[in-house]
Design a protein around this motif. Structure first.
Motif, PDB file in Angstrom:
ATOM      1  N   LYS A 251      -6.531 -16.797 -15.018  1.00  0.00           N
ATOM      2  CA  LYS A 251      -5.937 -16.447 -16.295  1.00  0.00           C
ATOM      3  C   LYS A 251      -6.208 -17.518 -17.350  1.00  0.00           C
ATOM      4  O   LYS A 251      -6.611 -17.212 -18.471  1.00  0.00           O
ATOM      5  N   SER A 252      -5.991 -18.785 -16.965  1.00  0.00           N
ATOM      6  CA  SER A 252      -6.101 -19.857 -17.967  1.00  0.00           C
ATOM      7  C   SER A 252      -7.381 -20.671 -17.834  1.00  0.00           C
ATOM      8  O   SER A 252      -7.719 -21.419 -18.744  1.00  0.00           O
TER       9      SER A 252
ATOM     10  N   SER B 201      -7.194 -21.226 -12.005  1.00  0.00           N
ATOM     11  CA  SER B 201      -6.433 -20.039 -12.409  1.00  0.00           C
ATOM     12  C   SER B 201      -7.359 -19.068 -13.154  1.00  0.00           C
ATOM     13  O   SER B 201      -7.979 -19.457 -14.146  1.00  0.00           O
TER      14      SER B 201
ATOM     15  N   ALA C 122      -0.319 -24.244  -6.030  1.00  0.00           N
ATOM     16  CA  ALA C 122      -0.703 -22.835  -5.858  1.00  0.00           C
ATOM     17  C   ALA C 122       0.366 -22.032  -5.128  1.00  0.00           C
ATOM     18  O   ALA C 122       0.654 -20.886  -5.489  1.00  0.00           O
TER      19      ALA C 122
ATOM     20  N   TYR D 197      -8.103 -25.033  -6.588  1.00  0.00           N
ATOM     21  CA  TYR D 197      -8.165 -23.675  -7.148  1.00  0.00           C
ATOM     22  C   TYR D 197      -8.346 -23.726  -8.671  1.00  0.00           C
ATOM     23  O   TYR D 197      -8.079 -24.736  -9.305  1.00  0.00           O
TER      24      TYR D 197
ATOM     25  N   TRP E 119       0.623 -18.175  -4.507  1.00  0.00           N
ATOM     26  CA  TRP E 119      -0.363 -17.521  -5.370  1.00  0.00           C
ATOM     27  C   TRP E 119      -1.803 -17.845  -4.963  1.00  0.00           C
ATOM     28  O   TRP E 119      -2.747 -17.379  -5.611  1.00  0.00           O
TER      29      TRP E 119
ATOM     30  N   LEU F  76      -6.044 -16.935  -6.652  1.00  0.00           N
ATOM     31  CA  LEU F  76      -6.751 -17.936  -7.467  1.00  0.00           C
ATOM     32  C   LEU F  76      -8.222 -18.032  -7.060  1.00  0.00           C
ATOM     33  O   LEU F  76      -8.605 -17.605  -5.970  1.00  0.00           O
TER      34      LEU F  76
ATOM     35  N   VAL G  76      -5.779 -25.847 -10.365  1.00  0.00           N
ATOM     36  CA  VAL G  76      -4.472 -25.747  -9.707  1.00  0.00           C
ATOM     37  C   VAL G  76      -4.576 -26.505  -8.381  1.00  0.00           C
ATOM     38  O   VAL G  76      -5.559 -26.332  -7.648  1.00  0.00           O
TER      39      VAL G  76
END
Lengths: 199, 244
Positions: B167-168, B165, B177, B163, B180, B184, B172
């Motif tokens: 956001k960043s 992220s 993960a 995966y 979440w 992702l 992952v």
């Protein structure tokens, strides 16, 4: 500009905005018109007035005429089950000059262009799909320019017509009549080679 | 002020009756615009198709002027892709993204070389969609939004990275993960440089790079929407892989 020549200068300015004319050629054209006032200028002004009042886009195909439905769309003889898709009215007129296509046309009004933000919604593609459905069309001929934008549009239309039971064809690409290989660019030669046929 | 270089044509805009303003991507001068006298005429218009490789001589009185180009065709790439719906969509996406993302007159030699390799492979080699995907990754990197796919952002492991992220932009792992996972983005092995890739993997990779192009490059850096040509390409690729 003096008071006495203001109208003439205004006419020159307007003429200079026409394609192919600059300020000097516009000046020459206006002088010619003034000299031939009765023979050229008055009939020209009358014709321009007339066309300005009556010219409109055909509601069916986008051609320019003087009625809501153009002569080509009205003619029963042209109901051959073929529609030729062109980018512009100038392209339609070019096809008509050839006198080899006897079907009807559809004018898109441009091509898809990422640069100018012209998407499918800005063109008359949904209307084309409606026409294919309503007029019992058997073949759609894509007569679009052999440019990246033209061919992107052609592929888009072909995709939009998929599954409608209509044959989609396009104009051939290659060596023009009277063309010499030595003067052709490599893209044209490669297209011509790809589209070679038995001789 | 003058220079001579080679470059790929990104866009052409008519200027007056016969001239055109073109944008090219060159190795030493980056994205550069200039006027081509007669560029809209019968002789030069067929040469000035997006993707074409040109020999360019640029000249201006002052450096900040737009200047004018003298162009000589080196290689036409449009003819190779015109009959191929997907390759043509790819060419449009490449030229649109470069015109959209690159700052003017800033050299990006690594991206230039990657772009040349991609343009030369479009429609001529089987595996060009994977080259395209990696090119998008390189474009993000070059624009300062490189994804960090080396290790898991949660556990630090280098194994089983599946995966990214949103956001960043960091990788992952499956274990990292946890719950979440459905929030992702996919990280197919081809984005980690592990090929060859299936069409499904490339489509998943395009979803991930598309997300960051849209959110970071277009949204945060430039504040305008991504060119529609990029979406048209990913749609065309999804349809193409669905048919296979």
């Amino acid at each position: 500009m003096t008071e006495a020549t203001r109208d003439i200068e205004a006419l020159i300015d307007l003429m200079a905005r026409l394609p192919g004319l600059g300020p000097r050629s516009a000046r020459r054209a206006v002088l010619h018109l003034i000299k031939k006032r009765g023979a050229v200028m008055m009939p020209l002004a009358k014709a321009m007035q007339q066309v300005a009042e009556t010219a409109r886009e055909c509601l069916n195909c986008g051609n320019i005429g003087t009625s809501d439905i153009c002569d080509i769309c009205r003619s029963e003889k042209r109901a051959t089950g073929e529609i030729c898709v062109v980018e512009d009215v100038a392209d339609l007129w070019a096809m008509e000059r050839g006198q080899v296509f006897h079907g009807r046309y559809h004018v898109l009004g441009g091509t898809l262009s990422a640069l100018d933000a012209i998407g499918p919604e800005e063109l008359r593609i949904p209307k084309l799909v409606d026409r294919v459905r309503a007029e019992g069309i058997a073949e759609v001929i894509l007569a679009l320019n052999a440019t990246v934008d033209g061919q992107t549009t052609a592929h888009y239309i072909a995709e939009a017509l998929e599954g409608m039971g209509v044959s989609v064809t396009s104009l051939a690409q290659g060596v023009p009549i009277g063309g010499e290989l030595d003067y052709l660019d490599d893209g044209t030669i490669s297209a011509a080679l790809k589209a070679r046929k038995a001789f | 002020m003058d220079w001579r270089d080679q470059g790929a044509l990104l866009s052409v805009r008519r200027h007056g009756e016969n001239s055109a303003i073109i944008e090219v991507f060159t190795e030493a001068h980056g994205r550069h615009a200039g006027v081509v006298r007669g560029g809209a005429g019968r002789k030069l218009a067929p040469v000035l198709q997006p993707g074409a490789q040109l020999d360019l001589a640029w000249r201006a009185r002052l450096d900040e002027h737009i200047g004018s180009f003298t162009v000589e065709p080196l290689q036409s790439r449009a003819a190779a892709v015109m009959g191929d719906r997907l390759a043509l969509a790819g060419l449009n996406a490449v030229t649109a993204l470069l015109g959209f993302a690159l700052p003017e007159r800033e050299a990006h030699p690594a991206l230039y070389r990657a772009t040349m390799a991609l343009l030369d492979s479009l429609g001529t080699t089987e595996g060009w969609p994977l080259v395209y995907l990696r090119w998008e990754l390189g474009l993000l990197e070059e624009m300062g939004f490189g994804l960090d796919l080396g290790s898991c952002a949660v556990t630090g492991t280098r194994d089983d990275l599946v995966y990214v992220s949103p956001k960043s932009g960091r990788a992952v792992s499956r274990a990292g993960a946890g719950d979440w996972a459905d929030r992702l983005l996919p990280l197919p092995p081809c984005l980690l440089g592990q090929g060859p890739a299936s069409n499904d993997e490339i489509a998943a990779g395009l979803r991930t790079t598309g997300y960051f192009l849209e959110k970071w490059l277009a949204g945060e850096l430039l504040g305008k929407p991504l060119p529609a040509a990029r979406q048209r390409f990913s749609d065309a690729f999804a349809r193409h892989s669905g048919r296979r």
